[in-house]
Write an enzyme that holds these catalytic residues in place. Structure first.
Site, PDB file in Angstrom:
ATOM      1  N   LYS A  29      32.025  18.086  96.495  1.00  0.00           N
ATOM      2  CA  LYS A  29      32.236  18.878  95.273  1.00  0.00           C
ATOM      3  C   LYS A  29      31.987  20.361  95.540  1.00  0.00           C
ATOM      4  O   LYS A  29      32.790  21.213  95.177  1.00  0.00           O
ATOM      5  CB  LYS A  29      31.278  18.416  94.155  1.00  0.00           C
ATOM      6  CG  LYS A  29      31.499  16.986  93.713  1.00  0.00           C
ATOM      7  CD  LYS A  29      30.560  16.606  92.579  1.00  0.00           C
ATOM      8  CE  LYS A  29      29.094  16.598  92.981  1.00  0.00           C
ATOM      9  NZ  LYS A  29      28.735  15.581  93.983  1.00  0.00           N
ATOM     10  N   THR A  30      30.853  20.645  96.198  1.00  0.00           N
ATOM     11  CA  THR A  30      30.532  22.042  96.482  1.00  0.00           C
ATOM     12  C   THR A  30      31.600  22.626  97.405  1.00  0.00           C
ATOM     13  O   THR A  30      32.001  23.782  97.263  1.00  0.00           O
ATOM     14  CB  THR A  30      29.126  22.151  97.089  1.00  0.00           C
ATOM     15  OG1 THR A  30      28.208  21.553  96.176  1.00  0.00           O
ATOM     16  CG2 THR A  30      28.725  23.591  97.311  1.00  0.00           C
ATOM     17  N   ASP A 211      29.029  24.972  89.810  1.00  0.00           N
ATOM     18  CA  ASP A 211      28.529  23.858  90.624  1.00  0.00           C
ATOM     19  C   ASP A 211      27.382  23.197  89.860  1.00  0.00           C
ATOM     20  O   ASP A 211      26.767  23.812  89.000  1.00  0.00           O
ATOM     21  CB  ASP A 211      28.031  24.400  91.977  1.00  0.00           C
ATOM     22  CG  ASP A 211      27.929  23.290  93.034  1.00  0.00           C
ATOM     23  OD1 ASP A 211      28.293  22.141  92.732  1.00  0.00           O
ATOM     24  OD2 ASP A 211      27.485  23.585  94.166  1.00  0.00           O
ATOM     25  N   GLU A 212      27.076  21.957  90.174  1.00  0.00           N
ATOM     26  CA  GLU A 212      25.953  21.226  89.537  1.00  0.00           C
ATOM     27  C   GLU A 212      26.053  21.302  88.017  1.00  0.00           C
ATOM     28  O   GLU A 212      25.067  21.529  87.322  1.00  0.00           O
ATOM     29  CB  GLU A 212      24.600  21.807  89.991  1.00  0.00           C
ATOM     30  CG  GLU A 212      24.419  21.904  91.497  1.00  0.00           C
ATOM     31  CD  GLU A 212      23.964  20.599  92.133  1.00  0.00           C
ATOM     32  OE1 GLU A 212      23.794  19.592  91.407  1.00  0.00           O
ATOM     33  OE2 GLU A 212      23.811  20.581  93.368  1.00  0.00           O
ATOM     34  N   GLN A 242      23.283  12.643  89.043  1.00  0.00           N
ATOM     35  CA  GLN A 242      22.321  13.565  89.648  1.00  0.00           C
ATOM     36  C   GLN A 242      21.732  14.536  88.633  1.00  0.00           C
ATOM     37  O   GLN A 242      21.227  15.602  89.003  1.00  0.00           O
ATOM     38  CB  GLN A 242      22.977  14.353  90.779  1.00  0.00           C
ATOM     39  CG  GLN A 242      23.336  13.476  91.968  1.00  0.00           C
ATOM     40  CD  GLN A 242      23.874  14.307  93.111  1.00  0.00           C
ATOM     41  OE1 GLN A 242      23.148  15.073  93.731  1.00  0.00           O
ATOM     42  NE2 GLN A 242      25.155  14.185  93.389  1.00  0.00           N
ATOM     43  N   ARG A 623      20.377  12.669 100.122  1.00  0.00           N
ATOM     44  CA  ARG A 623      20.249  13.876 100.951  1.00  0.00           C
ATOM     45  C   ARG A 623      20.395  13.535 102.421  1.00  0.00           C
ATOM     46  O   ARG A 623      20.585  14.403 103.270  1.00  0.00           O
ATOM     47  CB  ARG A 623      18.875  14.561 100.752  1.00  0.00           C
ATOM     48  CG  ARG A 623      18.546  15.087  99.361  1.00  0.00           C
ATOM     49  CD  ARG A 623      19.631  15.932  98.790  1.00  0.00           C
ATOM     50  NE  ARG A 623      20.475  15.125  97.911  1.00  0.00           N
ATOM     51  CZ  ARG A 623      21.709  15.481  97.553  1.00  0.00           C
ATOM     52  NH1 ARG A 623      22.243  16.592  97.968  1.00  0.00           N
ATOM     53  NH2 ARG A 623      22.427  14.694  96.774  1.00  0.00           N
TER      54      ARG A 623
END
Ligand code: ATP
Ligand code: MG
Length: 689
Positions: A29-30, A211-212, A242, A623
């Protein structure tokens, strides 16, 4: 546009309207955001008309770096920043419409608590003031001011906090200061109440990327909506699994609202995870399984099965730390060449859990850094210096005045300051302004007057010089001169009993000044002796953004060190080897019935909290790229006691002993696709007919 799959390409190339990329962890996504910045520039949009909003300053720095890798120098002009930094910019440019001058001050949490204490008469303890701060912040994040809060108050307790909020608002106006919540709330008010400002920003920003997105709060969403307007050139990427900042007001409603508020929204899903091995991803998928789904999602990896996820049972926290160190050393010994230190991360729920790991790492001579812990900027000596900067920037900043005038001490006592304060209130001016008032001599004793006048002159002089100091070299010289003038080093040695502590604090000061100077730009030479050129800024400009920064140095990332981090601060990042520590019932999930303070704002609903804890575990697992160990302790320190503990329920939920091949999501996806294709083919003749 290499290194993107089809769905990513689709997201990158769709620039005509609102777009939401909704996908699980590590699905790129990033990466979509960085490539889309490049794509937008390629289509002719000027870099300065693109805003990319990240969750932290560190993430912004990283994204800027990645974008420069793709498009070179042009990336410099793209506005890559957090919502708060964007807010600073908007309020600085257009805050006059709200009666704010461009040199307003930004208050940090500590300033806010001490102002709140003061608003209540000064007898309140810090814990209560912090509770008020939480409540007020919650109200502000819903877009309420004190008047609204007072009208909506449910009981006497809330009413009394709303009254304190009213006084707090008055103080902030008098001090020409804003708090963090205002950095979102004020821009929103600006855009809402001032059509000409709204039109300006909608014209300026040709595309906004976020983002996020799952961790935005209600006011941020309102702000975003007004920034993009009807044209809705917006790209948001996020993952509902998330969302881990519910306790700070973030809301998944923002994800639900997007398709409603933007009916033309294009939703793109990414299904391939490029980060983790299948073993790790399977554990993650199992853990998040029980949570209710906002959108159905599939996530598969083609990186192979990889090492199984390990569970480490430990006796207590010291033992847990020793085992973590042993694991790091053995993973290094097993590979040739050994993985770098920076490819290891130890993640945990709460800051205080870092201690035993720090001890064990030091004992083993392993370099490490703690990120997401107490910030450099929370240290007393740094806050002293920042108070001076704030006063240069904004003479009306009374909290900064009080701190600067007393550090280092210059013989101006509480009584004098009290008299100065009342005089300032009477004459409707700031404390600094009062210094230059012709009537002041009648209000304070002659002896104190000289000291005050001298302080006032010094601040004016420094402000003038800081405004005219550009570039790293001059900034460094200026700061050194200034510290010598105010004898700050001596002040530290006088204030500390231990010379060692004083020396450490002085070395923080030097590091801080060096960092300030670096940010002033110009010719910069790094440790390796390479010289780069950066645009120069005046020291005053550098000083104004300090309150927003929480990381001392962006080059920190380059250092080869094991990372210790809270789970919250690990969001968006990845490491080859991750050790997830303290996965002990009561720590993760955090004790769900009696936790204090910060948990207050989360819905009382225990189920909702458990879901957020589960998402935190999911963030932690995802992660890891190549190896993951999860550790828990049979005993845990609580206060002075040792209490017996159980492994976290999330360890069982990872279903580590379940079969592998049968549950390969890739297989399931292939099946689904085959079925879909068969159905489409069966339907095709009918369509033709
Ligand atoms: P998170 O949910 O944790 O924020 P994300 O969805 O933002 O993750 P990224 O950080 O963009 O994912 O990507 C995860 C990793 O996969 C990165 O190392 C990235 O470089 C890599 N990656 C992303 N897309 C691709 C691709 N199409 N091909 C190869 N590698 C990719
Ligand atoms: Mg990401």
């Amino acid at each position: 546009m290499s290194g993107l799959n089809l769905a990513q390409l689709q997201a990158v190339h769709y620039t005509e309207g609102p777009c939401l990329v909704l996908a699980g962890a590590g699905s790129g996504k990033t990466r979509v955001i960085t490539h889309k910045i490049a794509r937008l520039i390629e289509t002719g949009l000027a870099p300065k008309r693109i805003a990319a909003i990240t969750f932290t300053n560190k993430a912004a720095a990283e994204m800027r770096e990645r974008a420069s890798g793709l498009i070179g120098r042009q990336a410099r002009d793209v506005l890559v920043c957090t919502f708060h930094a964007l807010g600073v910019r908007m309020v600085r440019e257009d805050g006059h419409a709200l009666g704010l001058k461009p040199n307003f001050s930004i208050l940090d949490q500590d300033d806010v608590t001490s102002i709140l204490k003061d608003c209540a008469g000064g007898t309140t303890d810090a814990a209560t003031a912090r509770q008020w701060q939480w409540t007020i912040s919650g109200w502000k994040n819903q877009g309420w001011d004190a008047r609204k809060a007072l009208a909506m108050a449910k009981d006497d307790h809330e009413r009394s906090i709303a009254l304190i909020m009213q006084r707090y608002e008055e103080r902030l106006t008098a001090y020409q200061s804003v708090d963090f919540d205002d950095l979102i709330g004020l821009p929103m008010r600006l855009l809402k109440g001032h059509p000409e400002v709204r039109e300006k920003w909608q014209r300026v920003l040709g595309h906004v990327l976020v983002d996020e997105y799952q961790d935005t709060n209600a006011t941020q969403y309102e702000l975003l909506k007004m920034l993009v307007g009807e044209r809705a050139r917006l790209t948001a990427v996020g993952d509902d699994d998330q969302s881990i900042y519910g306790w700070r007001g973030a809301t998944l409603d923002n994800l639900k609202k997007l398709p409603v508020d933007f009916p033309q929204l294009k939703v793109i899903k990414l299904e391939q995870n490029y980060r983790s091995t299948s073993a790790i991803l399977r554990a993650a998928n199992h853990v998040i399984g029980p949570n209710p789904k906002l959108f159905p999602k599939t996530l598969f990896s083609e990186l192979g099965e990889g090492e199984p996820v390990r569970v480490q049972d430990c006796d207590n926290e010291e033992h847990e730390a020793e085992r973590a160190v042993a694991r790091i050393l053995s993973l290094r010994a097993a590979a040739n060449p050994p993985p770098a230190w920076k490819s290891f991360a130890i993640l945990y729920r709460a800051n205080h859990q870092a201690k035993p790991f720090e001890k064990a790492l030091r004992k083993a001579n392993i370099p490490y850094k703690v990120s997401g812990g107490t910030s450099f900027f929370d240290r007393a000596e740094i806050r002293d210096l920042c108070a001076w900067f704030r006063l240069w920037i904004n003479n009306d900043d009374d909290p900064a005045f009080l701190r600067a005038v007393a550090n280092p001490k210059r013989g101006i006592g509480h009584t004098t300051l009290g008299a100065l304060g009342s005089f300032a209130t009477q004459h409707r001016t700031s404390m600094f302004g009062a210094l230059f008032n012709a009537m002041l001599p009648a209000a304070v004793p002659k002896r104190a007057l000289d000291g005050l006048a001298e302080f006032g002159r010094a601040i004016n002089d420094l402000e003038y010089r800081a405004r005219h100091t550009h570039g790293a070299q001059d900034a460094r010289a200026f700061l050194a001169d200034w510290l010598k003038d105010i004898a700050y080093e001596q002040h530290l040695y006088d204030a500390e009993d231990s010379e060692k502590v004083a020396a450490a604090r002085w070395s923080n000061v030097l590091e801080f000044c060096d960092w300030m100077a670096q940010r002033a730009g110009g010719q910069i030479e790094d440790a390796a002796g390479t010289t780069t050129h950066k645009e120069t800024k005046s020291l005053l400009e550098v000083a104004q953004t300090i309150a927003l920064l929480s990381t001392i140095s962006e080059r920190e990332q380059e250092q080869d060190m094991v990372v210790l981090s809270t789970l919250h601060a690990s969001k968006g990042l990845e490491w080859p080897h991750v050790i997830l520590a303290g996965v002990t019932e009561g720590m993760l999930p955090f004790k769900l019935d009696d936790d204090e303070g910060r948990q207050q704002k989360i819905a009382d609903d225990v189920a909702a909290r458990l879901q957020e804890e589960r998402r935190l575990m999911y963030v932690g697992i995802t992660r890891a790229q190549a190896s993951l160990a999860v550790s828990w302790t049979k005993k845990r320190k609580r206060g002075r006691e040792m209490v017996a503990c159980q492994p976290s329920r999330f360890i069982a939920e990872m279903k580590l002993d379940a079969g592998t091949a049968r549950e390969d999501p890739r297989e399931k996806l292939r099946q689904l696709r085959a079925e879909f294709a068969a159905r489409a083919q069966a339907a095709a003749p009918a369509v033709r007919a």
